[in-house]
Every structure is written in C-alpha cells, then in structure tokens.
Design a protein around this motif. Structure first.
Motif, short mmCIF file in Angstrom:
data_model
loop_
_atom_site.label_atom_id
_atom_site.label_comp_id
_atom_site.label_asym_id
_atom_site.label_seq_id
_atom_site.Cartn_x
_atom_site.Cartn_y
_atom_site.Cartn_z
N UNK A 69 -9.93 48.93 52.41
CA UNK A 69 -9.40 50.04 51.60
C UNK A 69 -8.91 51.19 52.47
N UNK A 70 -9.24 51.14 53.76
CA UNK A 70 -8.92 52.27 54.65
C UNK A 70 -10.02 53.31 54.69
N UNK A 71 -11.11 53.07 53.94
CA UNK A 71 -12.18 54.08 53.88
C UNK A 71 -12.83 54.31 55.23
N UNK A 72 -13.07 53.22 55.96
CA UNK A 72 -13.75 53.36 57.26
C UNK A 72 -12.94 54.25 58.20
N UNK A 73 -11.62 54.07 58.21
CA UNK A 73 -10.79 54.88 59.09
C UNK A 73 -10.66 56.31 58.57
N UNK A 74 -10.48 56.44 57.25
CA UNK A 74 -10.32 57.78 56.69
C UNK A 74 -11.51 58.67 57.02
N UNK A 75 -12.73 58.08 56.94
CA UNK A 75 -13.93 58.88 57.18
C UNK A 75 -14.45 58.74 58.61
N UNK A 76 -13.66 58.10 59.45
CA UNK A 76 -14.04 57.99 60.86
C UNK A 76 -15.36 57.28 61.09
N UNK A 112 -25.48 49.77 52.24
CA UNK A 112 -24.47 49.01 51.50
C UNK A 112 -23.91 49.84 50.35
N UNK A 113 -24.78 50.50 49.63
CA UNK A 113 -24.32 51.31 48.49
C UNK A 113 -23.49 52.50 48.96
N UNK A 114 -23.85 53.07 50.10
CA UNK A 114 -23.05 54.18 50.63
C UNK A 114 -21.66 53.67 51.02
N UNK A 174 -15.75 53.70 49.47
CA UNK A 174 -14.43 53.18 49.06
C UNK A 174 -13.93 53.93 47.82
N UNK A 175 -14.85 54.25 46.92
CA UNK A 175 -14.45 55.02 45.73
C UNK A 175 -13.95 56.40 46.14
N UNK A 176 -14.66 57.04 47.07
CA UNK A 176 -14.26 58.37 47.55
C UNK A 176 -12.88 58.31 48.20
N UNK A 209 -11.55 57.41 43.17
CA UNK A 209 -12.06 56.83 41.93
C UNK A 209 -13.33 57.56 41.47
N UNK A 210 -13.56 57.58 40.18
CA UNK A 210 -14.84 58.06 39.67
C UNK A 210 -15.89 57.02 40.07
N UNK A 211 -16.84 57.44 40.88
CA UNK A 211 -17.77 56.44 41.42
C UNK A 211 -18.90 56.08 40.48
#
Lengths: 331, 331
Positions: free
Chosen positions: A56-63, A133-135, A140-142, A146-148
């Motif tokens: 989703x790009x989340x890992x890169x977006x949040x470094x 895992x939940x974080x 990805x929602x953040x 998305x409304x998580x």
C-alpha cells in the motif's frame, strides 16, 4: 506419528500431524500426512499478512524500518521492548493503544507478566502478542485515509487486502475456504498445508512475483532475520533458530500447533500442523524437519540441541523424560 | 477420535484417546481404543495410593478426618485452604514443609499464584498440587516409626506399600510394568486402562475386598465426596462434578490427559487417556463419558453444561468455537 513424549521406560504421549515442504511452483518436496486438508494457519502466516503494509506504500510513507516490519510479523511475548516499539509506531501514525482491536492479555514472557502482576497493572492491548500485526493493519488504513474502525472485520478494506494477498500467494479461493475468527479477532481462513507452504516458498524464492511483491517479500523476510527477538520473544524457538541460522530459516509459529517457515537458500517453504494443536509437539517437529532438510550445520545443531531433543524435568528439577521426533522424520 | 476443537466453520484440532469402563471383576462394560496398553496413570490413581494411609493405621493414630483423606487424594490448586490444612496436618505428625520431597511450584489457582507474585514470595512445597498426597505418605512413615527420608524412592517402605496396594487393586505385576518418575518425584508405573478402571471399580464396589481394605476404600471415596474442593481446586472439573453429582461420581484427573473415576452407585470404575496428553480434551471426554453412562440428571447436566460443551472465547471475549465430544461417545 510426529512426536513422542517419553517418560522413563515408556512413550507416555504421542502427537500426530502433517507437514508439507514445497517449492515456489507448489511442488511437494517432502511431506507427511494429509497436506490437502484445510488447516487454520493462525499466526504462522503473519509474514504473508504483512505484504499489504509494504504494497500500500504505508511502510515507506511512515518510514518504517526492519524493526516495525519484524513486529508486523510477530507473535511477540509482550516484553518491554515489544511494547515500547509498538507504542512508538502507533504514535508515529497518530494512533494509540485504544485504536487496537486485538484485546488485552498478559505477556507470554513470564518475567514481564509477573512485573505487571507485582505492580497490580492490568495488561494493555500493547501486550497482546498480535499488537505489532494489528499496528501494521492500522498503518495501511492511515496511509490510505480509511476509517480504521472495525478493521478486524472481513469486509473492511484493511482485511480485504490481507485476505486477497494471502489468497494470491497461496493459490486459495478465500471466499470458498472454511472461515472462523482468530484469537486476536481477525478472520482465520482454512488453507491446506501445501498452499501455506507454497505461499512461504514464494516469499523465499520470489523470482516469479511481480516487482512490488518481490521487493515486499524480500524486505519482510530480511526484517525477520535482522530482528528475531521482535518476531517472537526471549527463549522462544523461532528466536533461537533465527539467531543461530537466520541466513537459512525464517520461522513463524501459530496457535494450535502450527508452524510456517521460509527457507530462502533452498527456495522452499514449509507448513506443519499438529493434529491435536499442541505447541510443544509443533516445536519439536519443526526443529526436526528443519534439521532433516539440512538447514543447520553441526555447530548450529549443537546450539539448538535443547530444542531438537527437549528434556522433561519434574518439579524438583530431576530429568524424567524427553520429547523426541518420531518415525515421520526418519528420512 | 474422542474430542474435536471447533473454530468457526471447521474442526481445527482433534484429540484421540482410549477409555475403559469396568466392573469390580474386571469385565469391560464400555470401551474405546486400546485399553490393554500401559499408560502412566499419574495423579489419577491417588485414591488407590491413599489406601496405605488407612491400612497402616496412620489415619486412626493421628485422628485424620475426611479433610485429610481428601487432601491425600488431591491434585489441589495451592489455594490458602489447601496450604493451611496440609501445613496443619504436617504439624500434627511432628513434621514440616521441609520434610516434603515433592518440590515447589506456583499454585495452579491463578489468584493464589498472583498473590504470591505480588508479595514477591516464592512458592513452597506446600503449594505443590501433590503436597497432600506426600503428607499422607509421610504420615505412614511417622505412624510406623520409619525414617521418612527418601520416601519418594521405589525401595523405601512407604513407596513399597503404595506400589503393592496399587498392584493388588489393579491386578498388575508392578515389578514387570514399565516405570518412570512422576512430576512430584515418586515412581510412575504403567497400568493398562482396563486395570486402572478395575482398581477404581473395586473401590466403588468393595464387596470382594477384605474387611480392612473395604473400610479404607469406603472412607476414601466418602472423603472425596464430602470435600471436593480439597481434592481439586476452585472451578475445576472434578470439584464441579462432585459438587453436583458427588453421590454418583468420585473423579480424579492426572497429568498428560488422564482421568479415573469411581462410580459407587453403578459399581463401576473408569479410566481414560488422551493420546497426546491434553488436559482440555481429557476434561471434555470424561464429562461426556460420565454423561453417557447416566451419571447426571437433567438438572445436573444443565449445571455442568459449561464443562460438557466448553466454549472457546478469543482474547476480546468473543465466542469463536467450542470443544465437543466426538464419535467415540455416540452410544
């Protein structure tokens, strides 16, 4: 028969089960028992469930670094290091412990649990072995705005991505597979051991995957090898195996006697289920299987001996028995 | 198959095993699986092991009541009531906690364990679930003026009496049976399920026993029914079954998935072993077996429903599955 519990002159208890060792194409290299029956993979497929965190790009977006990726794959033991790092990660995405929907349980790690009890502190959701895992799910929602809330439900976009990734990697029609709810609240979907093992093999040998997934698979497995303690907990089999032979093995346990592993050097994946769900037997069986597959050097085997042939001691500390692999591993 | 662990739409794990329901003459009334193979009975035969406590005259010499006899048969949960009563009994025979040779472990009862942890108090041997049985052993040595040190060894007069009584009651050649060491340090000797069940049946229907043994058997079973909590611990299956249906059933669990019961009204004994040693399955199986044998009225069955069909809840408290008896109990 996979594992025998020996006491004195007799086998006292016996554990049956099945395992599959499979290559990225799905070909069975080694197996025992019924590998074509659905099994709930529980936490053993967390590395597969972590793919959307990167895709989703989340890992890169949040470094996110290797530590967070390892925690996303973790069934951690709720030690201070786990709790602090998950908490900091939640903070980084503008969330907190209250956004988790995994529930709270005492740490698996005994000293950590006793420290809470001594302080009359109830455990928080951060101590839940699945909090990393939940974080990752929340992350990805953040990332996608998305409304998580309700992210643990099968219909939520977060969970739909996870289920799709697992279905793709294991070649499983997830809509038709038997389903239930996992200990941490997310859906569990029945996969055959062959399918689970193939999913892990495709992470271990990602040459056939599209670029994005190949990169994601490699980053996840590298993170597990770099931070074994964050994936598991002090003294755990997965930690010890990856500390000793992390170049060969990425190992992940699941509840009810399940293990998955990715073996990058061999380009193989494996999945194992103890019929009765016993964790003690799953540990002995997977250690034996990795050994028979040639994953350990002689020195590594020596270092892992307490896990390959665990002694049983009684209350007074006297050695009264041993847990040992059974006939299924005579190859 | 004895027990199925169901999650969502699927049986997730399965427990095999065997059981024998036998009369005092050794005739099998009902059975499943191999009942002629040796099994380590562990704590499930404590009622048989308590016979010498009465037959040596120790119980009368020291004025033991039903409470002490119940504790002699106990795998207690280390609650304050257990610890206090065992301690007082030791005092009565001029001994103390240091004379026990069972080793120390945290109480099985969670609040009792947490209380010790909060107080930074290590558990003592009194908390060992077998401390009542061991005090009974010491009591026979005290009665007969024997040096009690080493009483857990097979050659010691204390243990020789225990082994002889179990061999007599179960019709087993104890010298030729496979042996090992139990969790609390005493010998464990392999008995067939049929033999274990016959031993319990002879306590339940003691008409064929000599006077002294008949009286001892009756006093032991009466003590178990009178003080279920002292035999087990708060919330335990054995307690609840005996509180609800103590007129019908005297129930005793053992480690590694074993149960024995004496059924005085039916004149029967039963013994059960889960192949893989799982306590959760042994509980479901023995509850189902007692139910099928007609030991419970409808009201009693209602009261015991949480044990007959235990719900599985996840960390957040959501019901995600059930444990249920399998095909072996379709009779």
């Amino acid at each position: 028969m996979l594992v025998e519990i020996v006491r004195g002159a007799m086998v006292e208890s016996r554990h049956r089960g099945a395992f599959a060792v499979v290559d990225a194409a799905g070909k069975i290299v080694r197996s025992a028992g019924a590998v074509d029956q659905p099994v709930f993979p529980r936490s053993a497929i967390k590395p597969l469930q972590a793919l959307p965190l990167l895709e989703t790009g989340a890992a890169d977006k949040y470094g996110l670094g290797a530590e967070e990726l390892a925690l996303a794959c973790a069934s951690h033991h709720g030690e201070p290091v786990h709790v602090q790092k998950v908490s900091a990660w939640l903070c980084r995405i503008g969330m907190g412990e209250g956004d988790l929907e995994c529930g709270a349980h005492l740490p698996t790690d005994v000293p950590s649990a006793q420290a809470l009890i001594r302080g009359s502190q109830p455990p928080s959701q951060l101590h839940n072995n699945c909090s990393g895992k939940h974080t990752g799910f929340l992350c990805t929602a953040a990332c996608l705005g998305e409304d998580h809330r309700g992210y643990i439900e099968a219909e939520h976009p977060v969970m739909r991505r996870v289920i799709t990734a697992v279905g793709d990697m294991t070649g499983t029609d997830m809509a038709r597979a038997p389903a239930g709810r996992d200990g941490c609240g997310i859906p569990v979907i029945g996969l055959t051991l062959q399918a689970m093992a193939q999913g892990m093999a495709r992470m271990a040998d990602p040459t056939g995957l599209h670029d994005e997934r190949r990169a994601a698979s490699t980053r996840i497995l590298d993170a597990m090898a770099a931070h074994p303690l964050l994936v598991d907990g002090t003294g755990g089999l997965a930690v010890e195996v990856m500390l000793v032979a992390g170049d060969q093995v990425r190992l992940k346990p699941g509840a009810e006697g399940v293990f998955c592993a990715a073996l990058p050097k061999l380009g193989l994946g494996l999945a194992l289920k103890i019929e009765d769900g016993a964790g003690r037997a799953a540990e002995v069986a997977v250690a034996a299987l990795l050994d028979r597959l040639g994953c350990f050097t002689d020195d590594q085997r020596m270092a892992l001996h307490p896990f390959l042939l665990p002694k049983i001691k009684n209350v007074a500390g006297v050695e009264v028995g041993v847990m040992r692999p059974a006939a299924a591993f005579d190859f």
